[in-house]
Write a protein that holds these residues in place. Structure first.
Motif, PDB file in Angstrom:
ATOM      1  N   GLY A 101     -15.116 -13.031  -0.480  1.00 15.93           N
ATOM      2  CA  GLY A 101     -14.275 -11.553  -0.611  1.00 15.93           C
ATOM      3  C   GLY A 101     -14.185 -11.297  -1.962  1.00 15.93           C
ATOM      4  N   TYR A 102     -14.722 -10.156  -2.709  1.00 21.70           N
ATOM      5  CA  TYR A 102     -14.451  -9.884  -4.100  1.00 21.70           C
ATOM      6  C   TYR A 102     -13.432  -8.613  -4.093  1.00 21.70           C
ATOM      7  CZ  TYR A 102     -18.117 -13.337  -4.762  1.00 21.70           C
ATOM      8  OH  TYR A 102     -18.884 -14.268  -4.980  1.00 21.70           O
ATOM      9  N   TRP A 103     -12.567  -8.579  -4.850  1.00 17.93           N
ATOM     10  CA  TRP A 103     -11.573  -7.295  -4.813  1.00 17.93           C
ATOM     11  C   TRP A 103     -10.647  -7.485  -5.866  1.00 17.93           C
ATOM     12  CZ3 TRP A 103      -6.720  -9.125  -3.577  1.00 17.93           C
ATOM     13  CH2 TRP A 103      -6.540 -10.136  -2.769  1.00 17.93           C
ATOM     14  N   ASP A 104      -9.862  -6.710  -6.643  1.00 20.21           N
ATOM     15  CA  ASP A 104      -9.214  -6.944  -7.266  1.00 20.21           C
ATOM     16  C   ASP A 104      -7.536  -7.020  -7.052  1.00 20.21           C
ATOM     17  OD1 ASP A 104      -7.310  -6.453  -9.827  1.00 20.21           O
ATOM     18  OD2 ASP A 104      -8.115  -4.615 -10.426  1.00 20.21           O
ATOM     19  N   LYS A 105      -7.086  -8.239  -7.196  1.00 21.72           N
ATOM     20  CA  LYS A 105      -5.815  -8.900  -6.816  1.00 21.72           C
ATOM     21  C   LYS A 105      -4.842  -8.051  -7.315  1.00 21.72           C
ATOM     22  CE  LYS A 105      -3.215 -12.809  -5.358  1.00 21.72           C
ATOM     23  NZ  LYS A 105      -3.103 -14.420  -5.454  1.00 21.72           N
ATOM     24  N   LEU A 106      -4.881  -7.941  -8.501  1.00 21.71           N
ATOM     25  CA  LEU A 106      -3.561  -7.187  -9.442  1.00 21.71           C
ATOM     26  C   LEU A 106      -3.546  -5.685  -8.857  1.00 21.71           C
ATOM     27  CD1 LEU A 106      -1.644  -7.015 -11.396  1.00 21.71           C
ATOM     28  CD2 LEU A 106      -3.427  -6.505 -13.250  1.00 21.71           C
ATOM     29  N   SER A 107      -4.875  -4.947  -8.717  1.00 18.66           N
ATOM     30  CA  SER A 107      -4.365  -3.646  -8.127  1.00 18.66           C
ATOM     31  C   SER A 107      -4.034  -3.705  -6.898  1.00 18.66           C
ATOM     32  CB  SER A 107      -5.888  -3.079  -8.106  1.00 18.66           C
ATOM     33  OG  SER A 107      -6.506  -2.827  -9.336  1.00 18.66           O
ATOM     34  N   PHE A 108      -4.266  -4.764  -5.960  1.00 15.34           N
ATOM     35  CA  PHE A 108      -3.797  -4.659  -4.399  1.00 15.34           C
ATOM     36  C   PHE A 108      -2.176  -4.974  -4.498  1.00 15.34           C
ATOM     37  CE2 PHE A 108      -2.412  -7.467  -1.138  1.00 15.34           C
ATOM     38  CZ  PHE A 108      -2.773  -6.658   0.187  1.00 15.34           C
ATOM     39  N   LEU A 109      -1.686  -5.949  -5.316  1.00 19.87           N
ATOM     40  CA  LEU A 109      -0.388  -6.176  -5.249  1.00 19.87           C
ATOM     41  C   LEU A 109       0.443  -5.099  -6.156  1.00 19.87           C
ATOM     42  CD1 LEU A 109      -0.522  -9.740  -7.063  1.00 19.87           C
ATOM     43  CD2 LEU A 109      -0.072  -9.226  -4.726  1.00 19.87           C
ATOM     44  N   ARG A 110      -0.086  -4.178  -7.006  1.00 27.67           N
ATOM     45  CA  ARG A 110       0.524  -2.954  -7.325  1.00 27.67           C
ATOM     46  C   ARG A 110       0.596  -1.958  -6.334  1.00 27.67           C
ATOM     47  NH1 ARG A 110      -2.085  -3.208 -13.518  1.00 27.67           N
ATOM     48  NH2 ARG A 110      -0.393  -4.415 -14.485  1.00 27.67           N
ATOM     49  N   MET A 111      -0.485  -1.701  -5.647  1.00 34.33           N
ATOM     50  CA  MET A 111      -0.544  -0.686  -4.936  1.00 34.33           C
ATOM     51  C   MET A 111       0.406  -0.857  -3.391  1.00 34.33           C
ATOM     52  SD  MET A 111      -4.711  -0.160  -4.144  1.00 34.33           S
ATOM     53  CE  MET A 111      -5.555   0.982  -5.310  1.00 34.33           C
ATOM     54  N   HIS A 112       0.644  -2.061  -3.093  1.00 32.85           N
ATOM     55  CA  HIS A 112       1.604  -2.562  -1.991  1.00 32.85           C
ATOM     56  C   HIS A 112       3.067  -2.762  -2.531  1.00 32.85           C
ATOM     57  CE1 HIS A 112      -1.434  -2.216   1.021  1.00 32.85           C
ATOM     58  NE2 HIS A 112      -2.460  -2.601   0.121  1.00 32.85           N
ATOM     59  N   GLY A 113       3.209  -2.641  -3.994  1.00 29.38           N
ATOM     60  CA  GLY A 113       4.699  -3.050  -4.336  1.00 29.38           C
ATOM     61  C   GLY A 113       5.069  -4.739  -3.872  1.00 29.38           C
ATOM     62  N   LEU A 114       3.982  -5.336  -4.214  1.00 30.34           N
ATOM     63  CA  LEU A 114       4.368  -6.774  -4.251  1.00 30.34           C
ATOM     64  C   LEU A 114       4.430  -7.529  -5.501  1.00 30.34           C
ATOM     65  CD1 LEU A 114       1.523  -7.358  -1.434  1.00 30.34           C
ATOM     66  CD2 LEU A 114       4.021  -7.125  -0.891  1.00 30.34           C
TER      67      LEU A 114
END
Length: 119
Positions: A101-114
């Motif tokens: 899987g390919y996705w932007d981990k930094l964006s994911f963490l920011r979007m979920h407040g992690l």
């Protein structure tokens, strides 16, 4: 079951947050490698990975495109928060053998407040 059909089922179970049923779609020695993370090896470890992820963040997979080529299914997805990614699933004998899987981990963490890990 054809790869595309299996991944349609995978998306349904993912959106239900059902780690147990998701794990049953994988071979015992399957590998799930989300390239932003270390590979996860084995059905039991994959089940645990999904259980932890579902406990950490509310995730939804919206299919944009789903293709099949031989024993491969290719999933292009987005989520309601705007994150996008893609996944490649090798399906043998009706089960997932390899997933990348390919996705932007930094964006994911920011979007979920992690928390964002220190470098």
């Amino acid at each position: 079951m054809r790869p595309k059909e299996l991944i349609q089922q995978w998306v349904t179970l993912f959106n239900q947050g059902n780690a147990d049923a998701l794990a049953e779609l994988y071979h015992t020695d399957a590998i799930n490698h989300q390239v932003a993370n270390e590979p996860v090896v084995g059905k039991a470890a994959i089940k645990e990975m999904f259980a932890q992820e579902f406990a950490t963040a509310e995730m939804t997979c919206v299919v944009e495109n789903l293709f099949e080529d031989g024993e491969w299914a290719i999933l292009e997805w987005k989520d309601p928060l705007g994150l996008r990614g893609c996944g490649f699933f090798q399906v043998t004998d009706g089960k997932i053998k390899l997933q990348r899987g390919y996705w932007d981990k930094l964006s994911f963490l920011r979007m979920h407040g992690l928390p964002i890990p220190a470098e």
